[in-house]
Structures are given as C-alpha cells and as structure tokens.
Design a protein around this motif. Structure first.
Motif, mmCIF file in Angstrom:
data_model
loop_
_atom_site.group_PDB
_atom_site.id
_atom_site.type_symbol
_atom_site.label_atom_id
_atom_site.label_comp_id
_atom_site.label_asym_id
_atom_site.label_seq_id
_atom_site.Cartn_x
_atom_site.Cartn_y
_atom_site.Cartn_z
ATOM 1 N N UNK A 55 33.144 17.468 62.797
ATOM 2 C CA UNK A 55 32.475 18.247 63.837
ATOM 3 C C UNK A 55 33.065 17.889 65.190
ATOM 4 N N UNK A 56 33.530 18.879 65.916
ATOM 5 C CA UNK A 56 34.099 18.658 67.239
ATOM 6 C C UNK A 56 33.161 19.082 68.360
ATOM 7 N N UNK A 57 32.365 20.124 68.126
ATOM 8 C CA UNK A 57 31.487 20.691 69.152
ATOM 9 C C UNK A 57 30.166 21.059 68.488
ATOM 10 N N UNK A 58 29.085 20.998 69.261
ATOM 11 C CA UNK A 58 27.766 21.399 68.766
ATOM 12 C C UNK A 58 27.248 22.547 69.619
ATOM 13 N N UNK A 59 26.731 23.579 68.956
ATOM 14 C CA UNK A 59 26.062 24.690 69.632
ATOM 15 C C UNK A 59 24.577 24.594 69.321
ATOM 16 N N UNK A 60 23.758 24.577 70.364
ATOM 17 C CA UNK A 60 22.297 24.531 70.234
ATOM 18 C C UNK A 60 21.754 25.894 70.614
ATOM 19 N N UNK A 61 20.978 26.511 69.720
ATOM 20 C CA UNK A 61 20.460 27.837 69.991
ATOM 21 C C UNK A 61 19.088 28.000 69.335
ATOM 22 N N UNK A 62 18.517 29.187 69.462
ATOM 23 C CA UNK A 62 17.219 29.471 68.873
ATOM 24 C C UNK A 62 17.276 30.728 68.032
ATOM 25 N N UNK A 63 16.565 30.743 66.929
ATOM 26 C CA UNK A 63 16.491 31.918 66.067
ATOM 27 C C UNK A 63 15.557 32.951 66.690
ATOM 28 N N UNK A 64 15.968 34.209 66.671
ATOM 29 C CA UNK A 64 15.111 35.263 67.192
ATOM 30 C C UNK A 64 15.374 35.597 68.646
ATOM 31 N N UNK A 65 14.420 36.257 69.280
ATOM 32 C CA UNK A 65 14.649 36.797 70.625
ATOM 33 C C UNK A 65 14.374 35.784 71.733
ATOM 34 N N UNK A 66 13.780 34.631 71.407
ATOM 35 C CA UNK A 66 13.504 33.601 72.405
ATOM 36 C C UNK A 66 14.131 32.280 71.979
ATOM 37 N N UNK A 67 14.591 31.527 72.980
ATOM 38 C CA UNK A 67 15.103 30.190 72.686
ATOM 39 C C UNK A 67 13.956 29.251 72.348
ATOM 40 N N UNK A 68 12.996 29.106 73.266
ATOM 41 C CA UNK A 68 11.840 28.238 73.032
ATOM 42 C C UNK A 68 10.819 28.484 74.137
ATOM 43 N N UNK A 69 9.587 28.803 73.745
ATOM 44 C CA UNK A 69 8.550 29.109 74.729
ATOM 45 C C UNK A 69 7.780 27.872 75.177
ATOM 46 N N UNK A 70 8.250 26.692 74.777
ATOM 47 C CA UNK A 70 7.566 25.463 75.156
ATOM 48 C C UNK A 70 6.735 24.921 74.022
ATOM 49 N N UNK A 71 5.922 23.935 74.329
ATOM 50 C CA UNK A 71 5.114 23.270 73.306
ATOM 51 C C UNK A 71 4.211 24.261 72.604
ATOM 52 N N UNK A 72 4.137 24.146 71.290
ATOM 53 C CA UNK A 72 3.261 25.002 70.500
ATOM 54 C C UNK A 72 1.837 24.464 70.610
ATOM 55 N N UNK A 73 1.044 25.138 71.408
ATOM 56 C CA UNK A 73 -0.334 24.704 71.650
ATOM 57 C C UNK A 73 -1.335 25.464 70.790
ATOM 58 N N UNK A 74 -0.837 26.254 69.837
ATOM 59 C CA UNK A 74 -1.730 27.116 69.058
ATOM 60 C C UNK A 74 -2.722 26.321 68.228
ATOM 61 N N UNK A 75 -2.331 25.088 67.850
ATOM 62 C CA UNK A 75 -3.225 24.254 67.048
ATOM 63 C C UNK A 75 -3.999 23.264 67.903
#
Length: 279
Positions: A55-75
């Motif tokens: 591995x020479x390079x790492x790509x960090x991404x998110x599945x779907x239309x959003x990268x990350x909406x923040x902490x999941x507070x649903x629970x």
C-alpha cells in the motif's frame, strides 16, 4: 481500479487495489453517523494500510451521498464506557491521531455533509478533496459539547487562528466554496467525480514520489514545524541529506529525471525508514 479485494467490517470497509487502500465509512443508511465501533475500525484499517508494503496511498471516503453527519445520536449518544479512565481516548481522536501518525499519504474524498466528526477526522489527512455540494461544520458549541480529534490543534494550522475561531466558536455550517477559499480543502469537484479525482491523485503520488521520502517529509512537516527554533530541524535535515548520498531511491530519482522516465522506487515503508527519526 483493478485487483480490488474488500474486507467489510461492521461500520467500515477496507479495499486494496493498484497500491491504494480505500477506507470507507460504510453506514449509508445512517448517513455514516459516527460510532465508537466505526472509530475503532478506522484505526484498525489505518494500522493495516500503514503496515502493508504493498500500500502506497490511502483514500478515506464515505459510502453514499454524505461523508459523515457526525456522531450518531439516534440511540441517545455514544457508548463512552468510562471517560474518567486516564487511558480513555475519545472516538474522533482514535481516527485523526492514527492518520497523523501515518507513514503514507492520506487523501480524504468528501461529498455531502461532513459535520462534527465528519470534519474533525479529515484534518490530519494530507489532502482533502471535496465535492461542490459538500458542507462542513465544527458544530460543538451549538450542542453544548467540546471539539474533538485534536481539532483545535489541526484546524488553525490549516486555515489560521482567525478562521478557526470563527468556525469553532460560532459552530456554523459552511459550504465547500468557503472551505476551499480558507484552505481547508485542496480542490473541489463534481459530486460524482470527487472519488475518481482522489484516485487520480493517488496514482500521481505512487508514480512520482518515493515512499520513504514521502513518509519522512510528511512527519517532519507535522512534528518539526511547530518547534520554536529551526536548529533541530536543520540538524535532522543534515543527517537525512548525508544519508541520501548512498540511497538507492535518491540515485533513482536523479537518474529517472535525467533520463526523462518514470522512477522505479525500491525503498519500502515501513522497512526502510531511517532508524534515528526522533519520533
């Protein structure tokens, strides 16, 4: 990309192809809401990529239309176990500090919402490519919370203290154009193209930059630039440059330039990192 192998964990997926590891936040049904499990799986994925010489390079991404909406507070909030434990590390920092320690370049490819943890975990990446519809926000003051992921250290180094103060104290959400103008993101792209642009950048880094040099430069910028004197930096420069006189990669870099061809690097990370680096 070709030759992809994918390891799907509960909240993160990991794939390697063409010397690039892709680390994907993989909770699209929750808009990649950040969880403790996600933070631990992210740290493990970066551990795996850093230790793998293929591995020479790492790509960090998110599945779907959003990268990350923040902490999941649903629970009702994150499972923090025992935050009074002096060894306890908050979840965003488990990712951002692991990225900080990487010996390989990290490219964040961001589309849609990147709020809270979605903004803090990308600050230690080397490049942040964003879609034109991306939105960012360090919204902690609006939730009665405190910044995470060592973001009050990283953010001013990227955009300056004044802009960091504006974004963090107000907690307002801002668009991709403002992020670009302030230097938070490297470039903007169509939402459907941001990931392919990240892979194009990865290919350029793999083809043209020596892995050992890149690892050392990356860490020197982070660890040496905050020092109050250039003297220890120059002493390390001197030892590194002296050693480069016998480095196969240095010889290859010069010869490939003179011969107008792509370099063929032989140095590997982490195997060939100088043993005397102060960190």
């Amino acid at each position: 990309m070709t030759g992809t192998s994918v390891d799907a964990v509960e909240h993160v997926s990991y794939a390697v192809a063409d010397q690039t590891a892709t680390v994907t936040l993989n909770r699209p049904e929750a808009r990649n809401g950040y969880t403790v499990r996600m933070s631990d799986e992210l740290a493990e994925a970066f551990d795996t990529a850093d230790a793998d010489p293929a591995v020479r390079v790492v790509v960090l991404t998110g599945e779907g239309r959003d990268f990350c909406v923040g902490a999941d507070l649903s629970a009702g909030g994150l499972d923090l176990q025992d935050p009074a434990d002096p060894e306890w590390n908050e979840p965003a920092g488990r990712c951002s500090l692991r990225v900080f320690a990487m010996n390989k370049p990290v490219i964040a490819a961001v589309r849609g919402a990147a709020v809270g943890a979605g903004s803090t975990i990308i600050l230690s990446a080397d490049f942040r490519l964003a879609s034109t519809d991306a939105r960012f926000g360090f919204v902690f003051s609006r939730r009665g919370l405190y910044p995470e992921g060592a973001s009050t250290w990283f953010l001013p180094r990227l955009v300056g203290l004044g802009r960091a103060m504006d974004w963090m104290v107000s907690g307002r959400v801002f668009d991709a154009a403002e992020a670009l103008s302030a230097g938070l993101v490297t470039s903007l792209h169509d939402p459907d193209e941001v990931l392919s642009e990240a892979y194009a950048l990865a290919r350029d880094l793999i083809r043209n930059t020596a892995p050992v040099s890149t690892a050392v430069i990356r860490q020197m910028l982070y660890r040496m630039s905050p020092l109050d004197s250039p003297l220890p930096v120059q002493r390390l420069d001197s030892r590194l440059i002296a050693d480069s006189m016998t480095s196969p990669d240095a010889a290859e870099g010069i010869m490939s330039f003179l011969q107008r061809r792509d370099p063929q690097w032989t140095g590997e990370v982490p195997r060939d990192l100088p043993h005397y680096l102060p960190w």
